[in-house]
Design a protein around this motif. Structure first.
Motif: not given
Length: 157
Positions: A20-22, A48-50, A56-60, A103-104
């Motif tokens: 992933a990029r992030v 955090l998921d929300k 627009g980020l997910t586990e994928e 992301l810290l």
């Protein structure tokens, strides 16, 4: 046995997409994370998921890890000594993942990777993390567990 591992059931390395990029870096696993062997689950992980879904980020599309990979006794925050013990592994983990952005999550991860303190002041201000000669933009954010205790600050997140 490593002193850090004494209070842990599992070693919690990562979750999500390593390409992933992030890359999202938290502090240390809590009880739920230790039981499952995955970072950011339980109520804080759900928040955090929300938060991630809202951009627009997910586990994928994100890769999650922690500064320290074991649940610490009494759920204490990692000490500077704990962080220094784990730093070579964290740095290599970041180097291998080669994220475009980090992301810290929370003050401990912010301090561990930038040397800065005061998440209330630093939150939302871009920093630079240098790993193996590569500069990576890093954004400190509130830890979702903190936001669960201080819901009035969710709007700032």
């Amino acid at each position: 046995m490593c002193e850090l591992k004494k209070g842990a059931r599992n070693t919690v390395i990562s979750d999500g997409n390593p390409a992933a990029r992030v890359m999202i870096i938290g502090e240390a696993p809590g009880r739920e994370e230790d039981m499952a062997g995955k970072p950011f689950i339980g109520p804080a992980g759900q928040l955090l998921d929300k938060m991630l879904a809202s951009i627009g980020l997910t586990e994928e599309t994100a890769y999650l890890t922690n500064v320290v990979n074991w649940r610490l006794t009494k759920n204490r925050n990692p000490s500077p000594e704990d962080i220094e013990l784990c730093r070579p592994f964290l740095n290599r983990h970041i180097e291998l993942a080669a994220p475009e952005v980090i992301l810290l999550v929370g003050g401990v991860s912010m301090s561990a990777l930038t040397g800065l303190t005061g998440i209330m002041k630093q939150r939302g201000q871009w920093q630079t993390v240098t790993i193996a000669g590569t500069e990576i933009p890093a954004l400190p954010i509130y830890h979702p567990a903190f936001l669960l205790r201080q819901p009035v600050l969710k709007k700032d997140a």
